[in-house]
Design a protein around this motif. Structure first.
Motif, short mmCIF file in Angstrom:
data_model
loop_
_atom_site.label_atom_id
_atom_site.label_comp_id
_atom_site.label_asym_id
_atom_site.label_seq_id
_atom_site.Cartn_x
_atom_site.Cartn_y
_atom_site.Cartn_z
N LYS A 310 0.84 -1.19 0.00
CA LYS A 310 0.00 0.00 0.00
C LYS A 310 0.88 1.25 0.00
N HIS A 311 0.62 2.13 -0.97
CA HIS A 311 1.25 3.45 -1.01
C HIS A 311 2.78 3.38 -0.88
N GLY A 312 3.37 2.44 -1.60
CA GLY A 312 4.83 2.34 -1.60
C GLY A 312 5.43 1.62 -0.41
N THR A 313 4.59 0.94 0.37
CA THR A 313 5.08 0.22 1.55
C THR A 313 4.66 -1.24 1.48
N TYR A 414 4.84 -0.13 -9.40
CA TYR A 414 5.39 1.00 -8.66
C TYR A 414 6.88 1.16 -8.94
N ASN A 420 8.88 7.65 -9.42
CA ASN A 420 9.16 7.12 -8.08
C ASN A 420 10.66 6.93 -7.87
#
Length: 467
Positions: A310-313, A414, A420
């Motif tokens: 989620k959200h880069g984690t 991602y 990113n």
């Protein structure tokens, strides 16, 4: 040895007579006419389902698969290192018969009709045991398992018991009981339990024993799996379980019931074009992911095998790495690889960890983030890598149909975005320490003030004050 000359070979080709072994021809004809043995019986149960580790796994002789302390079933029976525990098997059998007022005849009559079915359960012939020896082994090993778990749960008095009262022996036996090559058919355990029944079921007896062990080692996510198993309906959450094949299969079913395989058709279509870009590693290492701004930390600690993005984690349930967990991971993965290609949750999870860890820094990062929590393990970070490398050797997996396929897809999506990567480089360059951030802030303020000063200087030059 006489060599056949070209002239002799030519004579045969020209039709010169030679003898045909009629009996050999008849034997070949019988084999041709015999239909192959079905892998599925009339009840839908697959045979055989108790395996030796396939040769493609290079560590087939290591302790991860071979029992240390006790032999169960025929595959390792009779070896010297198991003789010490054999005497306790007879002791446990005697205690059970005495307590339940049973005779050997009672037990033999119960198991003898299942002999052929039990023999079919093994991938290799067990002809070294005659009918009586095979049934004796099933009774002795089955009653030992049942009594051991009853004693461990204190259903029976275990004072002065030389197995359950000595922690390291009991722990070693517990690990042996979940090894791929150390199983007897579940139906044998069920039949023996039915004539020695106590107030709780066989499943509950086994689940409770493992629950106590997971509690002792503070393995919370494993413990939650055990706690959420419904004994009365023989299910975990959704549909009732199919009949178990053996003890390892039961544990595998408990741990994987929450994580269904095969994503929906729409997702498989979306994932198909990306899969060409990510083979063979599925996802990059955690070091490479960090270059794109991806971090990892502990997420939902409720259930083992859970992972999310989620959200880069990357969010993962903590893995308690000890001998029991290593044994469970190895053998559950091996069971999947031998048995059912549609059930690959452990294989997928091991692949995820294998991808994330390529060097000591990767392991150290995951340990620092408490995703891997080493317990009773004296090895180095490199030893942790070797554990998962060994698990991954010989493993086959289709990432597009695994329970983590969406996670693999989203991480690669991602990671593949240049924005990113650039933002991560900026962060790593200027915000990797407080002093770097302060320096950047000071430089930015100075730049803004310089711009303001220059602006007003230009304004003043173009619009001098009137006299």
């Amino acid at each position: 040895m006489d060599m056949i000359t070209p002239a002799e070979a030519s004579a045969h080709e020209e039709g010169q007579s030679f003898e045909i072994d009629v009996e050999r021809i008849q034997l070949m004809q019988i084999k041709i006419s015999t239909a192959p043995q079905s892998l599925v019986d009339s009840n839908g149960k697959r045979y055989p389902f108790i395996h030796r580790l396939p040769p493609r796994f290079p560590d087939s002789e290591t302790s991860s698969y071979i029992p240390h302390t006790v032999s169960i079933g025929p595959l390792h029976r009779g070896k010297d290192q198991y003789r010490y525990i054999e005497q306790f098997k007879w002791s446990y059998l005697h205690a059970l018969m005495d307590r339940k007022k049973l005779s050997l005849e009672d037990l033999i009559k119960k198991i003898m009709p299942l002999e052929h079915r039990a023999r079919k359960s093994y991938t290799e012939e067990v002809d070294q045991l005659d009918s009586f020896e095979f049934v004796e082994m099933l009774i002795l090993d089955g009653c030992f398992i049942i009594e051991l778990f009853r004693k461990s749960r204190q259903i029976l008095s275990f004072e002065h018991d030389q197995i359950t009262s000595v922690s390291n022996i009991y722990q070693s036996i517990l690990e042996d009981l979940i090894k791929l090559e150390n199983q007897i058919p579940w139906i044998i355990l069920e039949e023996l339990f039915s004539i020695t029944r106590s107030s709780i079921t066989l499943e509950e007896t086994i689940v409770s024993a493992f629950r106590d062990t997971f509690r002792e080692y503070n393995m919370k996510s494993n413990l939650n799996i055990m706690n959420n198993y419904s004994m009365s309906t023989n299910r975990f959450g959704g549909e009732p379980f199919q009949p178990f094949r053996h003890l390892l299969h039961m544990l595998h079913t408990l741990f994987t019931s929450l994580w269904p395989e095969i994503p929906d058709i729409e997702f498989k279509t979306r994932y198909a074009h990306l899969s060409k870009m990510i083979q063979p590693r599925v996802i990059p290492s955690i070091s490479d992911l960090q270059k794109a701004g991806i971090t990892a930390k502990t997420g939902d600690t409720k259930f083992f095998l859970k992972a999310d993005f989620k959200h880069g984690t990357l969010l993962m349930t903590p893995l308690i790495l000890n001998n029991l967990m290593i044994c469970l991971l190895f053998n559950s993965m091996a069971f999947e690889q031998c048995q059912d290609p549609t059930k690959t949750q452990f294989s997928t999870y091991i692949t995820l960890l294998n991808c994330l860890m390529t060097n000591d820094n990767d392991v150290k990062y995951l340990i620092d983030q408490k995703i891997i929590q080493v317990q009773n393990f004296s090895g180095t970070e490199n030893d942790v890598i070797k554990i998962f490398r060994n698990m991954g050797k010989g493993l086959t997996l289709e990432p597009k149909t695994s329970y983590l396929s969406e996670l693999f897809y989203n991480i690669n999506l991602y990671h593949g975005k240049k924005w990113n990567v650039q933002m991560a480089k900026l962060s790593n360059t200027y915000f990797d320490s407080p002093w770097s951030a302060i320096s950047l802030l000071a430089a930015s303020v100075l730049l803004v003030l310089t711009f303001i000063q220059t602006f007003y200087t230009i304004i003043a030059y173009n619009n001098p004050p009137r006299s």
